[in-house]
Design an enzyme around this catalytic site. Structure first.
Site, PDB file in Angstrom:
ATOM      1  N   SER A 134       0.983  -1.150  -0.091  1.00 28.75           N
ATOM      2  CA  SER A 134       0.156   0.104   0.040  1.00 28.75           C
ATOM      3  C   SER A 134       0.593   1.282   0.124  1.00 28.75           C
ATOM      4  O   SER A 134       1.734   1.296   1.100  1.00 28.75           O
ATOM      5  CB  SER A 134      -0.765  -0.002   1.271  1.00 28.75           C
ATOM      6  OG  SER A 134      -1.597   1.070   1.211  1.00 28.75           O
ATOM      7  N   LYS A 160      -1.173  -0.859  -4.583  1.00 25.32           N
ATOM      8  CA  LYS A 160      -2.290  -0.099  -3.943  1.00 25.32           C
ATOM      9  C   LYS A 160      -1.996   1.390  -3.657  1.00 25.32           C
ATOM     10  O   LYS A 160      -0.955   1.615  -3.099  1.00 25.32           O
ATOM     11  CB  LYS A 160      -2.924  -0.562  -2.797  1.00 25.32           C
ATOM     12  CG  LYS A 160      -3.886   0.358  -2.025  1.00 25.32           C
ATOM     13  CD  LYS A 160      -4.626  -0.847  -0.937  1.00 25.32           C
ATOM     14  CE  LYS A 160      -4.928   0.084   0.300  1.00 25.32           C
ATOM     15  NZ  LYS A 160      -5.506  -0.706   1.359  1.00 25.32           N
ATOM     16  N   LYS A 162      -2.934   5.041  -2.317  1.00 27.21           N
ATOM     17  CA  LYS A 162      -3.974   5.700  -1.719  1.00 27.21           C
ATOM     18  C   LYS A 162      -4.396   6.985  -2.247  1.00 27.21           C
ATOM     19  O   LYS A 162      -3.410   7.879  -3.002  1.00 27.21           O
ATOM     20  CB  LYS A 162      -3.357   6.153  -0.391  1.00 27.21           C
ATOM     21  CG  LYS A 162      -2.918   5.177   0.619  1.00 27.21           C
ATOM     22  CD  LYS A 162      -4.307   4.588   1.222  1.00 27.21           C
ATOM     23  CE  LYS A 162      -4.241   3.511   2.395  1.00 27.21           C
ATOM     24  NZ  LYS A 162      -5.531   3.121   2.936  1.00 27.21           N
ATOM     25  N   ASP A 187      -7.190   3.134  -3.049  1.00 27.12           N
ATOM     26  CA  ASP A 187      -7.975   2.901  -1.828  1.00 27.12           C
ATOM     27  C   ASP A 187      -8.455   4.329  -1.328  1.00 27.12           C
ATOM     28  O   ASP A 187      -7.291   5.036  -1.105  1.00 27.12           O
ATOM     29  CB  ASP A 187      -7.195   2.286  -0.715  1.00 27.12           C
ATOM     30  CG  ASP A 187      -7.915   2.168   0.608  1.00 27.12           C
ATOM     31  OD1 ASP A 187      -9.267   2.598   0.787  1.00 27.12           O
ATOM     32  OD2 ASP A 187      -7.260   1.648   1.570  1.00 27.12           O
ATOM     33  N   GLU A 212     -11.235   0.639  -3.361  1.00 26.35           N
ATOM     34  CA  GLU A 212     -11.459   0.370  -2.158  1.00 26.35           C
ATOM     35  C   GLU A 212     -12.135   1.539  -1.422  1.00 26.35           C
ATOM     36  O   GLU A 212     -11.738   2.771  -1.376  1.00 26.35           O
ATOM     37  CB  GLU A 212     -10.154  -0.003  -1.379  1.00 26.35           C
ATOM     38  CG  GLU A 212     -10.203  -0.377  -0.105  1.00 26.35           C
ATOM     39  CD  GLU A 212      -8.964  -0.910   0.605  1.00 26.35           C
ATOM     40  OE1 GLU A 212      -7.941  -1.084  -0.177  1.00 26.35           O
ATOM     41  OE2 GLU A 212      -8.824  -0.916   1.600  1.00 26.35           O
ATOM     42  N   ASP A 237     -14.002  -1.804   2.657  1.00 23.24           N
ATOM     43  CA  ASP A 237     -13.184  -1.953   3.882  1.00 23.24           C
ATOM     44  C   ASP A 237     -13.676  -1.482   5.037  1.00 23.24           C
ATOM     45  O   ASP A 237     -14.596  -2.461   5.731  1.00 23.24           O
ATOM     46  CB  ASP A 237     -12.072  -1.046   3.454  1.00 23.24           C
ATOM     47  CG  ASP A 237     -10.711  -1.338   4.632  1.00 23.24           C
ATOM     48  OD1 ASP A 237     -11.189  -1.862   5.805  1.00 23.24           O
ATOM     49  OD2 ASP A 237      -9.838  -0.696   4.576  1.00 23.24           O
ATOM     50  N   LYS A 261     -10.268  -7.545   7.320  1.00 21.61           N
ATOM     51  CA  LYS A 261      -9.152  -7.033   8.571  1.00 21.61           C
ATOM     52  C   LYS A 261      -9.717  -7.827   9.641  1.00 21.61           C
ATOM     53  O   LYS A 261     -10.750  -7.448  10.187  1.00 21.61           O
ATOM     54  CB  LYS A 261      -9.114  -5.428   8.689  1.00 21.61           C
ATOM     55  CG  LYS A 261      -8.247  -4.878   7.489  1.00 21.61           C
ATOM     56  CD  LYS A 261      -8.195  -3.164   7.694  1.00 21.61           C
ATOM     57  CE  LYS A 261      -7.532  -2.704   6.390  1.00 21.61           C
ATOM     58  NZ  LYS A 261      -8.055  -1.286   6.319  1.00 21.61           N
ATOM     59  N   GLY A 289      -4.478  -4.611   5.638  1.00 22.29           N
ATOM     60  CA  GLY A 289      -3.247  -4.384   6.757  1.00 22.29           C
ATOM     61  C   GLY A 289      -3.389  -3.261   7.486  1.00 22.29           C
ATOM     62  O   GLY A 289      -4.089  -2.260   6.969  1.00 22.29           O
TER      63      GLY A 289
HETATM   64  O1  SMG Z   1      -0.688  -2.851   6.691  1.00 22.16           O
HETATM   65  O2  SMG Z   1       0.251  -2.089   4.778  1.00 22.16           O
HETATM   66  C1  SMG Z   1      -0.384  -2.182   5.584  1.00 22.16           C
HETATM   67  C2  SMG Z   1      -1.457  -0.726   5.454  1.00 22.16           C
HETATM   68  C3  SMG Z   1      -2.425  -0.824   4.406  1.00 22.16           C
HETATM   69  O3  SMG Z   1      -3.489   0.920   3.474  1.00 22.16           O
HETATM   70  C4  SMG Z   1      -3.274   0.147   4.391  1.00 22.16           C
HETATM   71  N1  SMG Z   1      -4.309   0.160   5.293  1.00 22.16           N
HETATM   72  O4  SMG Z   1      -7.572   1.556   4.506  1.00 22.16           O
HETATM   73  O5  SMG Z   1      -6.578  -0.302   4.091  1.00 22.16           O
HETATM   74  C5  SMG Z   1      -6.552   0.729   4.585  1.00 22.16           C
HETATM   75  C6  SMG Z   1      -5.284   1.039   5.322  1.00 22.16           C
HETATM   76  C7  SMG Z   1      -5.709   1.213   7.006  1.00 22.16           C
HETATM   77  C8  SMG Z   1      -4.479   1.835   7.672  1.00 22.16           C
HETATM   78  S1  SMG Z   1      -3.996   3.300   7.450  1.00 22.16           S
HETATM   79  C9  SMG Z   1      -3.206   3.831   8.979  1.00 22.16           C
HETATM   80 MG    MG Z   2      -8.469   0.417   3.088  1.00 24.71          MG
END
Ligand code: SMG
Ligand code: MG
Length: 365
Positions: A134, A160, A162, A187, A212, A237, A261, A289
């Site tokens: 991510s 992925k 953001k 995402d 996402e 999510d 998750k 994650g």
């Molecule tokens: O653990 O690699 C990881 C982070 C993956 O993008 C990630 N998580 O919305 O999916 C999500 C975000 C939430 C955590 S952001 C602190």
């Molecule tokens: Mg997410």
């Protein structure tokens, strides 16, 4: 098995690089760990709540409080198995990340005691899992391309990005132009509204695996409406907090993919239910994650080895997050992580290092 005590601690860990999402930038984590001390031995759990209630309403101080005052007292001194935990905690509404942490610790203790790995317990069908990464919001497209290039060089099998309003179509276009047809998804962490449908449809030509959580978590119906206006599959999510939510969202046409998750849904056992119901309905899932340490990562990698986890997860290697992990590091080989084979989580916590980064500790008994 009797739960005799729970040792709780908070640890401070710096991230190797800042991680920016639509809801803020993180440079370090203040993580709550729980150790279940039972008549059959000990087990570890990791709480994935962040410092601020910005991903969801949960945050680490609240998780600590609810565990001490409302969750652990309902379990202490009782004869129980991990399978009983969620029912015992049902009188307490919400607080899924806190509940997941204690259930995980009890499950780890139980499986370690009987010499069974998390992977075996979940019915893992593979010994290693495909990993994605991510990538946070960057200050410029040039810097983003350097980061993505480095992850692809390391072997990650899916990227992925953001996104947020003002950082969406351009970064996707730039990554596609530079890196061709690499598996790519985005995402938004709830940053858009249904009125952005036309704009989000501009992502369609880029062949993304999924988008996402584009809309706020409670707007499940709006996701179904958005799904009619964009071609890219919608993945939920934040909206999915239980197997019931998952079944409803699928029925409504709000998502074609689900990000699982365990922390968000109250634990690995509820997450397994979501996996199973998605499998029955032909909906693929993938492991999300929450910047976990080696403890949470071990459980997530084990669950990601289940049959219907058919897309690469946000299960990156330890060095994507931390210079030094609190367990033996998870190392990427050919874009994959190995599912731990030892009993329980199958990882060993480095107690000396853990103590050195602990800033608070309490035994509840
Ligand atoms: O653990 O690699 C990881 C982070 C993956 O993008 C990630 N998580 O919305 O999916 C999500 C975000 C939430 C955590 S952001 C602190
Ligand atoms: Mg997410």
């Amino acid at each position: 098995m009797r739960l005799e005590a729970v040792e709780m601690r908070r640890i401070e860990m710096s991230l190797v690089a800042p991680f920016e999402t639509s809801f803020g930038i993180q440079t370090e984590r203040d993580i709550l760990l729980v150790k279940a001390i039972t008549s059959e031995g000990e087990g570890w759990g990791e709480c994935v709540a962040g410092e601020e209630p910005t991903y969801s309403s949960e945050y680490v101080d609240a998780a600590q409080h609810v565990l001490i005052h409302h969750l652990i007292p309902r379990l202490l001194g009782r004869e129980l198995e991990a399978a009983d935990v969620s029912a015992e905690l049902r009188p307490v509404h919400g607080h899924h990340m806190a509940k997941a942490a204690i259930e995980m610790a009890v499950l780890d203790a139980e499986l370690r005691a009987r010499g069974e790995s998390f992977g075996h317990f979940f019915g893992a069908v593979r010994r290693e899992v495909d990993c994605g990464v991510s990538v946070g919001i960057h200050a410029s497209i040039a810097e983003l391309l350097v980061t993505v290039g480095s992850y692809l060089d390391q072997g990650y099998r899916r990227i992925k990005l953001k996104i947020k309003p003002g950082w969406d179509v351009e970064p996707v276009r730039a990554v596609r132009e530079k890196f061709g047809d690499v598996p790519l998804q985005v995402d938004a962490n709830t940053a858009y509204s249904l009125s952005d449908a036309e704009h989000l449809a501009k992502l369609d030509p880029y062949g993304l695996l999924l988008i996402e959580q584009p809309l706020p978590e409670e707007q499940v119906l709006a996701h179904a409406q958005l799904a009619k206006k964009v071609q890219t599959p919608i993945c939920l999510d934040e909206s999915i907090e239980s197997a019931q939510n998952a079944a409803d969202a699928i029925e409504l046409g709000a998502c074609r993919v689900i990000n699982v998750k365990p922390g968000r849904v109250g634990g690995y056992l509820e997450a397994r239910k979501i996996h199973d119901l998605c499998a029955e309905r032909g909906v693929p899932v993938w492991m999300g994650g929450m910047l976990e340490t080696g403890i949470g990562r071990a459980g997530n990698v084990a669950m990601a080895a289940m049959a219907n986890f058919t897309l690469p997860g946000d299960t990156s290697a330890s060095d994507r997050y931390y210079h030094r992990d609190i367990t033996e590091p998870f190392v990427l080989h050919d874009g994959r992580l190995k599912v731990p084979a030892g009993a329980g989580l199958g990882v060993r916590v480095d107690q000396e290092y853990l103590d050195s980064i602990t800033h608070w500790k309490q035994r509840v008994d």
